[in-house]
Design an enzyme around this catalytic site. Structure first.
Site, PDB file in Angstrom:
ATOM      1  N   GLU A  22      37.042 -11.790  -2.909  1.00 17.85           N
ATOM      2  CA  GLU A  22      36.483 -11.914  -4.261  1.00 17.85           C
ATOM      3  C   GLU A  22      37.491 -12.517  -5.229  1.00 17.85           C
ATOM      4  O   GLU A  22      37.133 -13.256  -6.146  1.00 17.85           O
ATOM      5  CB  GLU A  22      36.071 -10.524  -4.770  1.00 17.85           C
ATOM      6  N   ASP A 213      23.921  -7.747  -1.096  1.00 14.40           N
ATOM      7  CA  ASP A 213      23.015  -7.068  -0.157  1.00 14.40           C
ATOM      8  C   ASP A 213      22.043  -6.187  -0.931  1.00 14.40           C
ATOM      9  O   ASP A 213      22.300  -5.816  -2.064  1.00 14.40           O
ATOM     10  CB  ASP A 213      23.816  -6.208   0.832  1.00 14.40           C
TER      11      ASP A 213
HETATM   12  N1  SAH Z   1      33.049  -4.581   5.679  1.00 12.45           N
HETATM   13  C1  SAH Z   1      33.693  -4.807   4.386  1.00 12.45           C
HETATM   14  C2  SAH Z   1      33.583  -3.569   3.584  1.00 12.45           C
HETATM   15  C3  SAH Z   1      33.999  -3.697   2.159  1.00 12.45           C
HETATM   16  S1  SAH Z   1      33.422  -2.392   1.186  1.00 12.45           S
HETATM   17  C4  SAH Z   1      35.068  -5.398   4.639  1.00 12.45           C
HETATM   18  O1  SAH Z   1      35.175  -6.051   5.629  1.00 12.45           O
HETATM   19  O2  SAH Z   1      36.022  -5.295   3.892  1.00 12.45           O
HETATM   20  C5  SAH Z   1      32.318  -3.240   0.123  1.00 12.45           C
HETATM   21  C6  SAH Z   1      32.907  -3.817  -1.133  1.00 12.45           C
HETATM   22  O3  SAH Z   1      31.913  -4.586  -1.763  1.00 12.45           O
HETATM   23  C7  SAH Z   1      33.335  -2.779  -2.161  1.00 12.45           C
HETATM   24  O4  SAH Z   1      34.415  -3.258  -2.916  1.00 12.45           O
HETATM   25  C8  SAH Z   1      32.067  -2.575  -3.001  1.00 12.45           C
HETATM   26  O5  SAH Z   1      32.350  -2.436  -4.391  1.00 12.45           O
HETATM   27  C9  SAH Z   1      31.238  -3.827  -2.765  1.00 12.45           C
HETATM   28  N2  SAH Z   1      29.875  -3.613  -2.243  1.00 12.45           N
HETATM   29  C10 SAH Z   1      29.072  -4.619  -1.860  1.00 12.45           C
HETATM   30  N3  SAH Z   1      27.880  -4.134  -1.452  1.00 12.45           N
HETATM   31  C11 SAH Z   1      27.927  -2.786  -1.557  1.00 12.45           C
HETATM   32  C12 SAH Z   1      26.991  -1.735  -1.277  1.00 12.45           C
HETATM   33  N4  SAH Z   1      25.769  -1.977  -0.810  1.00 12.45           N
HETATM   34  N5  SAH Z   1      27.391  -0.468  -1.490  1.00 12.45           N
HETATM   35  C13 SAH Z   1      28.617  -0.203  -1.970  1.00 12.45           C
HETATM   36  N6  SAH Z   1      29.539  -1.170  -2.246  1.00 12.45           N
HETATM   37  C14 SAH Z   1      29.207  -2.442  -2.061  1.00 12.45           C
END
Ligand code: SAH
Length: 335
Positions: A22, A213
């Protein structure tokens, strides 16, 4: 007795971002310089950049990575709140703090992949602390209000809504129930924690979140998130740019009213302070509404847009991005 200080024009902005995917597009777009040596305590994983946008001093901080677990991004509330506190200690209080990143959207509130939201309010949906008086229960939710920025949202073409935070990527049924009862549009993992720090330090706060998502949709969250992360981060880059250029040198209070697409004139006489209000005493009387407003893109560029190689698959909830040669106009393609 506390002296009331008149609101000042926005000259210093601090962005806090959880993931490298990001933050990189932001660093690139604004041509930011990494601050070295690190302004943080030894061992702190945070990374800071600085630059200038339209006369604004811009600091961007990223929560860094955790080497203990395969160098993952330091997502979620703990890293975000410590990172922001450390940044304010290092650079001083900004005129505006933005929790910028990606998020899940609630289709039941009208969110779609590729939408961007500005927070009206941030809550926690996983801090369930019942007590007799209800004070701890409401403390758990938090109810951190952002300054009303409806005019700004219209001007830069984003929606406004309630952002709900927890430390989990998934959502159990109780989470969904609480999110719905708060009128949540956006679910993510940092905003309310950052908002708490900002409220404590009297820093105006807003979350700017780009939807990767759909929380209440058919696709598995992680898969959908990963498929759309790059494109959503580019949309975030464009909207962050628009937001910063709009607020530079203005009073936040000028952006309060909705219904106009016209940018306000030069800063006017001092108006009501735009700092976040105190949390409402009771959730039921909080009064925040979810405003699903327009999310239309700026007018198309005269020249053909440059395709950015990105996403992804053929399902109906993936997005691709193309940005015009002017760097401002763009198109979100739902594929
Ligand atoms: N698989 C990812 C996980 C990251 S966690 C990785 O490879 O790093 C997800 C990040 O995106 C967090 O910073 C959160 O703020 C945001 N995010 C995006 N979609 C989300 C959702 N459905 N629920 C919670 N956080 C979400």
């Amino acid at each position: 007795m506390t002296a009331l200080t008149p609101p000042s024009a926005v000259k210093r902005v601090l962005l806090v971002v959880a993931m490298e995917q990001e933050v990189r597009p932001l660093v690139q777009r604004f041509g930011l310089e990494q601050i070295q040596p690190s302004p943080f305590l030894r061992g702190a994983p945070f990374v800071a950049w600085m630059g200038e946008v339209e006369g604004l001093v811009l600091h961007v901080v990223w929560c860094g990575r955790d080497p203990r677990f395969g160098n993952v991004n330091n997502v979620a509330t703990t890293a975000a709140s410590v990172c922001l506190y450390a940044a304010v200690a290092a650079f001083g209080a900004p005129d505006l703090c933005i929790s910028a990143g990606t998020a899940g959207g609630l289709a039941s509130s009208g969110a779609r992949v590729g939408d961007v939201y500005l927070s009206s309010k941030c809550v926690f949906h996983s801090r369930r602390i019942p007590d007799a008086a209800g004070h701890l229960e409401e403390y758990g939710f938090g109810h951190y209000r952002s300054p009303p920025l409806g005019k700004l949202a219209s001007h830069i073409g984003v929606k406004t809504g309630v952002v709900s935070t927890s430390d989990s990527l998934d959502a159990v049924p109780m989470d969904l129930e609480l999110m719905r009862s708060e009128g949540t549009s956006i679910k993510e993992m940092e905003a309310a924690a950052v908002a708490w720090v900002c409220q404590t330090l009297s820093v105006p706060f807003v979350a700017l979140k780009s939807v990767t998502d759909i929380v209440d949709g058919p696709r598995a969250t992680r898969e959908e998130f990963e498929a759309n992360l790059e494109a959503a981060s580019l949309v975030l880059q464009v909207k962050t740019d628009a937001l910063l250029r709009a607020v530079a040198g203005t009073l936040l209070a000028q952006w309060a009213n909705d219904g106009s697409r016209t940018a306000p004139a030069a800063p006017a006489a001092p108006a009501a302070p735009a700092a976040p209000a105190a949390p409402a005493a009771r959730r039921a009387t909080d009064g925040t509404t979810t405003t699903a407003t327009n999310n239309s893109a700026p007018p198309p560029a005269a020249e053909a847009p440059r395709a950015i190689p990105t996403v992804v698959d053929s399902s109906s909830s993936s997005v691709a991005m193309s940005i015009g040669p002017d760097g401002q106009s763009f198109e979100v393609l739902r594929v």
